[in-house]
Write an enzyme that holds these catalytic residues in place. Structure first.
Site, PDB file in Angstrom:
ATOM      1  N   HIS A  88       7.082   2.683  50.061  1.00 52.83           N
ATOM      2  CA  HIS A  88       6.777   2.965  48.656  1.00 52.83           C
ATOM      3  C   HIS A  88       7.746   2.272  47.708  1.00 52.83           C
ATOM      4  O   HIS A  88       7.440   2.065  46.538  1.00 52.83           O
ATOM      5  CB  HIS A  88       6.745   4.478  48.384  1.00 52.83           C
ATOM      6  CG  HIS A  88       8.092   5.113  48.235  1.00 52.83           C
ATOM      7  ND1 HIS A  88       8.661   5.913  49.215  1.00 52.83           N
ATOM      8  CD2 HIS A  88       8.995   5.088  47.226  1.00 52.83           C
ATOM      9  CE1 HIS A  88       9.838   6.340  48.799  1.00 52.83           C
ATOM     10  NE2 HIS A  88      10.069   5.850  47.600  1.00 52.83           N
ATOM     11  N   ASP A 118       5.409   5.403  55.684  1.00 48.89           N
ATOM     12  CA  ASP A 118       6.231   5.018  54.532  1.00 48.89           C
ATOM     13  C   ASP A 118       7.448   4.209  54.980  1.00 48.89           C
ATOM     14  O   ASP A 118       8.573   4.473  54.571  1.00 48.89           O
ATOM     15  CB  ASP A 118       6.669   6.256  53.733  1.00 48.89           C
ATOM     16  CG  ASP A 118       7.201   5.877  52.343  1.00 48.89           C
ATOM     17  OD1 ASP A 118       7.018   4.723  51.940  1.00 48.89           O
ATOM     18  OD2 ASP A 118       7.813   6.749  51.690  1.00 48.89           O
ATOM     19  N   GLY A 195      16.592   6.477  44.260  1.00 46.68           N
ATOM     20  CA  GLY A 195      17.507   5.425  44.706  1.00 46.68           C
ATOM     21  C   GLY A 195      18.007   5.629  46.117  1.00 46.68           C
ATOM     22  O   GLY A 195      18.497   4.694  46.750  1.00 46.68           O
ATOM     23  N   ASN A 196      17.885   6.871  46.636  1.00 44.39           N
ATOM     24  CA  ASN A 196      18.228   7.127  48.037  1.00 44.39           C
ATOM     25  C   ASN A 196      17.119   6.683  48.992  1.00 44.39           C
ATOM     26  O   ASN A 196      17.326   6.621  50.210  1.00 44.39           O
ATOM     27  CB  ASN A 196      18.498   8.610  48.284  1.00 44.39           C
ATOM     28  CG  ASN A 196      19.927   9.026  47.957  1.00 44.39           C
ATOM     29  OD1 ASN A 196      20.162   9.768  47.005  1.00 44.39           O
ATOM     30  ND2 ASN A 196      20.874   8.536  48.739  1.00 44.39           N
ATOM     31  N   SER A 197      15.938   6.385  48.446  1.00 41.61           N
ATOM     32  CA  SER A 197      14.803   5.989  49.289  1.00 41.61           C
ATOM     33  C   SER A 197      15.189   4.856  50.228  1.00 41.61           C
ATOM     34  O   SER A 197      15.719   3.830  49.801  1.00 41.61           O
ATOM     35  CB  SER A 197      13.639   5.510  48.421  1.00 41.61           C
ATOM     36  OG  SER A 197      12.974   6.580  47.841  1.00 41.61           O
ATOM     37  N   GLY A 250     -10.379   8.635  60.493  1.00 41.96           N
ATOM     38  CA  GLY A 250     -10.693   8.939  59.099  1.00 41.96           C
ATOM     39  C   GLY A 250     -10.583  10.390  58.721  1.00 41.96           C
ATOM     40  O   GLY A 250     -10.992  10.788  57.619  1.00 41.96           O
TER      41      GLY A 250
END
Length: 365
Positions: A88, A118, A195-197, A250
């Site tokens: 992300h 992610d 910002g830690n992502s 799905g």
């Protein structure tokens, strides 16, 4: 890090030999089975392998904000310049830059991304002789609630910040992420901010046990990290194929246990409740039915009225663990026998699984 919502194949032997190795559990100095690193020692040991990631995206269709910026964190996982971070963070960026430990800024190439996990893998200029500091990957399967952990990252752009906390829960699923039941997140109270992502969650040995991914917006110090063992398995595919190859059924939804079935007092049985079905998927073509009746219980919203899967290939779906084991064993091209409950009756159908394509809304913003 998305804070608006909640912040979400096997290769051949020769290919695996050609790709970087990611050992299971590196040895560290331990005393009585426990690591003796202080927070100061851990920071000195690990922080050089944590990088700052920044980038720019240009949107010609938004006159009010044609240029947007992103700042996050990443982890160097091999000396040739591979960096692990969140999908992300980099998904919409036109240019991606990495600030290394010596404050050198280098352009980065996105080798692969996976929206469900992610995760993204980047590459910066390096090579065997570059001497880049490499983070050690630990074993997230051995984690326990109450264990002390540390986070290093760039919260709010404040580079190389250290926070400290404990593991407050394991196996958390985040409902706002697609197919969230496939990703049992680590919950921690170590302070995480925008910002830690993509930065590391570390154990007392200085080993990466999770990749920080999201947080609860209105809570104090409730953050989530992707278990590193899941990330480790995805890295070779992201490098080789640019994506994680997975079968496309799905189906999304949640497990219904006996207690919940009795509470709702609907004509239901324990199993996996189908809440949504992706258009064009194998489940959609097979005629399985998604939910249409919203119901909120506490903080959880259910979509009732869909089919309930009770068995896959003859095996009872008795728990989320069983479901995850079966789902992770499926491959593209497999034909799966699905038993489901609808309107008071059980029925069986066979579904052949194609590869899952990227879907709109896969990565929460």
């Amino acid at each position: 890090m998305p804070s608006d919502n909640i912040g979400i194949a096997l290769l051949s032997f020769l290919i695996l030999l050609a790709l970087p190795a990611f050992p299971d559990t590196p040895a560290r100095d331990r005393v009585g089975g426990a690591c003796d690193y202080t927070a100061v020692q851990l920071y000195r040991e690990v922080s050089p392998s944590v990088v700052s990631i920044s980038g720019m995206a240009i949107n010609p269709f938004d006159p009010g904000q044609r240029v947007s910026w992103a700042v996050g964190s990443g982890i160097i996982v091999d000396s040739e310049g591979l960096i692990l971070t969140n999908a992300h963070l980099v998904q919409d960026l036109d240019d991606v830059y990495v600030t290394l430990g010596d404050s050198m800024v280098a352009p980065a190439e996105i080798l692969g991304m996976d929206s469900i996990l992610d995760l993204a893998v980047l590459r910066v200029p390096g090579g065997p002789g570059a001497g880049l500091p490499v983070a050690k990957l630990g074993d997230s399967d051995d984690l326990q609630v109450g264990e002390e952990v540390f986070a290093i990252g760039n919260p709010m752009g404040l580079e190389k910040s250290l926070s400290r906390g404990i593991i407050s829960a394991l196996g958390r699923t985040l409902p706002v992420r697609p197919m969230s039941w496939l990703v049992p997140f680590i919950q921690t109270d170590a302070a995480l901010s925008t910002g830690n992502s993509g930065g590391p969650l570390l154990n007392r040995c200085g080993e990466v046990v999770g990749i920080n991914s999201s947080m609860l917006q209105d809570a104090e110090n409730i953050g989530f990290a992707m278990p590193v063992n899941i990330a480790r398995k995805a890295i070779p595919e992201l490098v080789e194929h640019g994506r994680v190859i997975r079968p496309w059924h799905g189906i999304d939804g949640r497990m219904l246990d006996f207690t919940l079935v009795m509470l709702l007092r609907f004509p239901m049985v324990p199993g996996f409740l189908i809440e949504t079905i992706e258009p064009g998927s194998a489940a959609d073509k097979a005629g399985l039915v998604a939910g249409s009746l919203p119901l909120t219980i506490g903080q959880q919203e259910f979509l009732l009225g869909g089919d309930i899967i009770t068995k896959i290939n003859g095996e009872d779906l008795s728990s989320l663990e069983v479901l995850m084991r079966i789902a992770n064993s499926l491959q593209v091209g497999d034909t799966v026998e699905v038993e489901y409950f609808r309107e008071g009756e059980l029925a069986t159908i066979k579904i052949t699984l194609p590869e899952r394509p990227a879907q709109p809304g896969d990565i929460p913003h």
